[in-house]
Design a protein around this motif. Structure first.
Motif, short mmCIF file in Angstrom:
data_model
loop_
_atom_site.label_atom_id
_atom_site.label_comp_id
_atom_site.label_asym_id
_atom_site.label_seq_id
_atom_site.Cartn_x
_atom_site.Cartn_y
_atom_site.Cartn_z
N VAL A 111 -31.02 -0.28 1.82
CA VAL A 111 -31.96 0.81 2.08
C VAL A 111 -32.79 1.01 0.82
O VAL A 111 -32.24 1.15 -0.28
CB VAL A 111 -31.24 2.11 2.48
N ALA B 44 -34.91 0.46 5.72
CA ALA B 44 -33.79 -0.46 5.77
C ALA B 44 -34.34 -1.87 5.92
O ALA B 44 -35.37 -2.08 6.56
CB ALA B 44 -32.86 -0.12 6.93
N TRP C 238 -32.52 2.36 12.59
CA TRP C 238 -31.94 3.67 12.33
C TRP C 238 -31.56 4.39 13.62
O TRP C 238 -32.25 4.26 14.65
CB TRP C 238 -32.93 4.55 11.57
N SER D 28 -37.18 4.65 8.07
CA SER D 28 -36.28 5.74 8.45
C SER D 28 -37.04 6.75 9.29
O SER D 28 -38.28 6.83 9.23
CB SER D 28 -35.69 6.41 7.21
N ALA E 185 -25.51 5.35 7.12
CA ALA E 185 -26.66 5.05 6.28
C ALA E 185 -26.33 5.18 4.80
O ALA E 185 -27.10 4.71 3.95
CB ALA E 185 -27.82 5.98 6.64
N LEU F 82 -27.04 3.30 10.76
CA LEU F 82 -27.83 2.09 10.93
C LEU F 82 -27.10 1.16 11.89
O LEU F 82 -25.88 0.96 11.77
CB LEU F 82 -28.03 1.39 9.59
#
Length: 420
Positions: free
Chosen positions: A270, A257, A293, A250, A317, A300
């Motif tokens: 995640v 992720a 991201w 991230s 996300a 995402l």
């Protein structure tokens, strides 16, 4: 996993052929020693700035590195050294002569000890745009000068004082060895940070530039690792039953992720890196993989075949419904997104796979791999050439392309963040 339905780039991205990885991936990664590639702008589609770099007094190598950086960006047209005698840009610049030479900017400088001083002239406005100095190693300082010039002339920070990562392989069959290499943005100072007899895939840098996440194999199955590039310490982040693939840090470095098939079908998850706790983001019968991201960390982008052919989708996300983000062509994977939302993909079909930005092809080789953006979004890097892979790049506007020397084959490129 229905992997027989999909072209090889998507299959590898989804890691859907894990059980046959040694057999299926080795031919594509066999070591075929390619000739070293020099940085060289080889194309262009519009008019860049006319620019001259005067050899720096005390160490002309520094100015040569600056020159190569600016040329590689595609935003500058560099005049030959012989076109601009140093005396024209001295203490009292001859702006009339420089203007007659058709120049927009002229860079001069000097090197004394470990300090590089520079001065940038704006020829049409007959002024000194900026001047300054940096201290440190010659190559690092040269890249910082190039970044400063890029910022002053284009109002956007350069991405030359950064690092790249890629994977090389040597040997054949069961004797293959793989290395994760970290180098300067121009390919210099290459160092191996991981060496293994298992394939290495899906490199992704942490936002602070200290770690690289990647996929390799552990006890015969895929796993997600991270390595500290300064200490070489390796940590296992994910080794669930089934597929563990496509890690992506991230923007704040606290989450990752990734694509997991721990409950059967590959879905986007995640992970909180401090606790290891997982949050499932997607839930669809298709293969969901390759999450990346958005710059603000709120969304995402990922690859999915949920409508038949692989395309790019976007989801919050926090989870929820996903919406399609790619619409040009029937095949798009391996999304990369700039801070302003520009989307690069690996696009194609039966004739091969090439890097495209906003649907416009930057390469027509037909053998490209996943692209990776420079942190300023103005250049991309990717491997091409299949078995004898090499690293090439392009300005995201299509003005220029260039090659990066690797001393041999190279795959799985990843461009690191700005260095502090």
């Amino acid at each position: 996993m229905r992997s027989d339905r999909f072209p090889r780039p998507f299959v590898i991205a989804a890691a859907a052929l894990i059980t046959g990885a040694g057999l299926l991936m080795a031919p594509a990664l066999q070591a075929q020693q390619a000739e070293p590639f020099e940085v060289n702008v080889i194309g262009g589609t519009s008019q860049p700035l006319e620019f001259a770099v005067i050899p720096f007094a005390g160490n002309a190598e520094v100015s040569s590195i600056v020159r190569a950086d600016l040329e590689r960006s595609g935003q500058f047209k560099l005049a030959p050294d012989s076109k601009v005698p140093a005396e024209l840009a001295g203490t009292n610049p001859d702006f009339a002569a420089l203007n007659a030479a058709g120049l927009d900017f002229v860079l001069t400088g000097s090197v004394s000890g470990g300090t590089v001083s520079y001065r940038l002239l704006d020829v049409p406005n007959q002024s000194v745009v900026t001047s300054g100095s940096f201290s440190g190693g010659a190559r690092d300082v040269a890249h910082q000068v190039a970044d400063a010039i890029h910022l002053k002339t284009l109002n956007k920070k350069g991405a030359f004082f950064t690092r790249i990562a890629y994977v090389t392989s040597t040997g054949l069959g069961r004797n293959m060895r793989f290395k994760l290499i970290v180098a300067d943005s121009d390919g210099a100072n290459a160092q191996a940070v991981v060496e293994t007899d298992e394939p290495i895939l899906s490199l992704n840098w942490s936002p602070d530039g200290s770690r690289i996440a990647y996929v390799s194999w552990l006890n015969g199955t895929s796993a997600v690792f991270q390595v500290n590039i300064n200490t070489g310490k390796r940590t296992t982040l994910s080794s669930y039953k089934g597929i563990n693939s496509a890690p992506s840090f991230s923007p704040d470095g606290t989450q990752m992720a990734l694509s997991l098939s721990r409950t059967g079908n590959p879905e986007i998850y995640v992970m909180d890196l401090a606790s290891g706790q997982l949050r499932q983001i997607t839930n669809d019968r298709g293969i969901d993989t390759e999450p990346v991201w958005s710059a603000d960390g709120r969304s995402l982008y990922f690859t999915s075949d949920r409508t038949g052919q692989p395309q790019i989708y976007r989801v919050s996300a926090g989870g929820g419904s996903a919406s399609r983000a790619s619409f040009s062509g029937n095949y798009n994977t391996s999304a990369q997104v700039t801070p302003d939302g520009q989307l690069a993909t690996l696009s194609g079909g039966g004739g091969g796979y090439s890097v495209a930005v906003s649907g416009k092809a930057l390469s027509r080789s037909g053998s490209d791999e996943r692209p990776t953006y420079a942190p300023n979004g103005m250049m991309l890097l990717f491997a091409t050439g299949g078995r004898g892979g090499r690293l090439v790049g392009a300005s995201s506007d299509g003005r220029a392309s260039f090659s990066i020397p690797t001393g041999g084959n190279a795959r799985e490129a990843a461009w690191g963040p700005y260095r502090k």
